[in-house]
Design a protein around this motif. Structure first.
Motif, PDB file in Angstrom:
ATOM      1  N   LEU A   1      52.146  58.567  49.133  1.00 25.41           N
ATOM      2  CA  LEU A   1      51.894  57.589  48.074  1.00 25.41           C
ATOM      3  C   LEU A   1      50.396  57.355  47.909  1.00 25.41           C
ATOM      4  O   LEU A   1      49.657  57.348  48.890  1.00 25.41           O
ATOM      5  N   PRO A   2      49.940  57.132  46.679  1.00 23.18           N
ATOM      6  CA  PRO A   2      48.528  56.819  46.470  1.00 23.18           C
ATOM      7  C   PRO A   2      48.225  55.407  46.958  1.00 23.18           C
ATOM      8  O   PRO A   2      49.123  54.568  47.071  1.00 23.18           O
ATOM      9  N   GLY A   3      46.963  55.154  47.233  1.00 24.05           N
ATOM     10  CA  GLY A   3      46.585  53.842  47.719  1.00 24.05           C
ATOM     11  C   GLY A   3      45.199  53.437  47.258  1.00 24.05           C
ATOM     12  O   GLY A   3      44.457  54.234  46.689  1.00 24.05           O
ATOM     13  N   TYR A   4      44.875  52.187  47.524  1.00 20.17           N
ATOM     14  CA  TYR A   4      43.575  51.633  47.150  1.00 20.17           C
ATOM     15  C   TYR A   4      43.252  50.484  48.094  1.00 20.17           C
ATOM     16  O   TYR A   4      44.113  49.965  48.798  1.00 20.17           O
ATOM     17  N   HIS A   5      41.993  50.091  48.099  1.00 18.23           N
ATOM     18  CA  HIS A   5      41.549  48.922  48.858  1.00 18.23           C
ATOM     19  C   HIS A   5      41.155  47.855  47.842  1.00 18.23           C
ATOM     20  O   HIS A   5      40.372  48.123  46.935  1.00 18.23           O
ATOM     21  N   LEU A   6      41.704  46.659  47.979  1.00 21.46           N
ATOM     22  CA  LEU A   6      41.472  45.572  47.027  1.00 21.46           C
ATOM     23  C   LEU A   6      41.029  44.320  47.765  1.00 21.46           C
ATOM     24  O   LEU A   6      41.683  43.887  48.720  1.00 21.46           O
ATOM     25  N   HIS A   7      39.916  43.751  47.323  1.00 19.76           N
ATOM     26  CA  HIS A   7      39.459  42.462  47.845  1.00 19.76           C
ATOM     27  C   HIS A   7      39.409  41.490  46.674  1.00 19.76           C
ATOM     28  O   HIS A   7      38.617  41.651  45.747  1.00 19.76           O
ATOM     29  N   ARG A   8      40.297  40.521  46.702  1.00 16.85           N
ATOM     30  CA  ARG A   8      40.353  39.528  45.626  1.00 16.85           C
ATOM     31  C   ARG A   8      39.241  38.504  45.823  1.00 16.85           C
ATOM     32  O   ARG A   8      38.955  38.093  46.939  1.00 16.85           O
ATOM     33  N   GLY A   9      38.645  38.109  44.719  1.00 15.30           N
ATOM     34  CA  GLY A   9      37.586  37.112  44.783  1.00 15.30           C
ATOM     35  C   GLY A   9      38.131  35.744  45.170  1.00 15.30           C
ATOM     36  O   GLY A   9      39.339  35.521  45.213  1.00 15.30           O
ATOM     37  N   TYR A  10      37.242  34.833  45.450  1.00 17.85           N
ATOM     38  CA  TYR A  10      37.636  33.474  45.817  1.00 17.85           C
ATOM     39  C   TYR A  10      36.579  32.504  45.299  1.00 17.85           C
ATOM     40  O   TYR A  10      35.488  32.906  44.895  1.00 17.85           O
ATOM     41  N   GLY A  11      36.914  31.229  45.298  1.00 18.02           N
ATOM     42  CA  GLY A  11      35.986  30.209  44.809  1.00 18.02           C
ATOM     43  C   GLY A  11      35.623  30.461  43.357  1.00 18.02           C
ATOM     44  O   GLY A  11      36.483  30.739  42.526  1.00 18.02           O
ATOM     45  N   SER A  12      34.321  30.397  43.054  1.00 16.76           N
ATOM     46  CA  SER A  12      33.874  30.616  41.676  1.00 16.76           C
ATOM     47  C   SER A  12      34.078  32.069  41.233  1.00 16.76           C
ATOM     48  O   SER A  12      34.043  32.366  40.045  1.00 16.76           O
ATOM     49  N   GLY A  13      34.318  32.961  42.176  1.00 21.50           N
ATOM     50  CA  GLY A  13      34.561  34.365  41.839  1.00 21.50           C
ATOM     51  C   GLY A  13      36.026  34.748  41.940  1.00 21.50           C
ATOM     52  O   GLY A  13      36.359  35.918  42.134  1.00 21.50           O
ATOM     53  N   ALA A  14      36.918  33.758  41.797  1.00 29.03           N
ATOM     54  CA  ALA A  14      38.352  34.011  41.956  1.00 29.03           C
ATOM     55  C   ALA A  14      38.886  35.040  40.959  1.00 29.03           C
ATOM     56  O   ALA A  14      39.887  35.697  41.229  1.00 29.03           O
ATOM     57  N   ASN A  15      38.237  35.182  39.829  1.00 27.26           N
ATOM     58  CA  ASN A  15      38.686  36.159  38.833  1.00 27.26           C
ATOM     59  C   ASN A  15      37.969  37.504  38.968  1.00 27.26           C
ATOM     60  O   ASN A  15      38.120  38.379  38.121  1.00 27.26           O
ATOM     61  N   SER A  16      37.180  37.659  40.016  1.00 29.04           N
ATOM     62  CA  SER A  16      36.451  38.907  40.247  1.00 29.04           C
ATOM     63  C   SER A  16      37.037  39.611  41.466  1.00 29.04           C
ATOM     64  O   SER A  16      37.191  39.003  42.517  1.00 29.04           O
ATOM     65  N   TRP A  17      37.348  40.861  41.312  1.00 30.13           N
ATOM     66  CA  TRP A  17      37.918  41.644  42.401  1.00 30.13           C
ATOM     67  C   TRP A  17      37.026  42.838  42.684  1.00 30.13           C
ATOM     68  O   TRP A  17      36.336  43.339  41.801  1.00 30.13           O
TER      69      TRP A  17
END
Length: 126
Positions: free
Chosen positions: A69-85
């Motif tokens: 299966l394909p994969g990726y690494h994801l870090h979700r933003g937090y605080g004021s950057g909650a919409n930035s990943w």
């Protein structure tokens, strides 16, 4: 006659030399060295991000060279950057020979089995 032989040898050598550039594929050691060039190993700070596999991809035929299966690494933003990943997709590129594809199946560029389970996100990323 002597010039003819010299000309043939020069053409053969040049052809082999030029083809060498097209056929060269870096091995994992060379890629790691190139990717890490200029990085300082001192005081590295960042966040460890886990590998996420895409379970539904196999049913649609979207798999790695070895069928994993394909994969990726994801870090979700937090605080004021909650919409930035930050998303890291391992670039597989393509392989242009059977030999090259067979080799890539045994690396992180052709199999999620060999991708880092945890990846350090550090530095400036965009």
């Amino acid at each position: 006659m002597k010039f003819l032989w010299v000309g043939i040898v020069v053409v053969l050598v040049f052809t082999k030399w030029a083809n060498g550039f097209e056929e060269h594929s870096f091995n994992e050691t060379e890629l790691s060295w190139l990717e890490g060039y200029g990085e300082s190993k001192a005081a590295v700070t960042g966040v460890m991000v886990g590998l996420t596999l895409i379970p539904g991809a196999g049913a649609k035929g979207a798999v790695c060279l070895d069928g994993t299966l394909p994969g990726y690494h994801l870090h979700r933003g937090y605080g004021s950057g909650a919409n930035s990943w930050l998303i890291q997709l391992e670039g597989g590129g393509w392989c242009n020979t059977i030999r090259n594809c067979a080799y890539r199946k045994t690396t992180r560029r052709g199999s999620s089995k060999f991708m880092e389970k945890q990846l350090l996100f550090t530095g400036i990323q965009s």
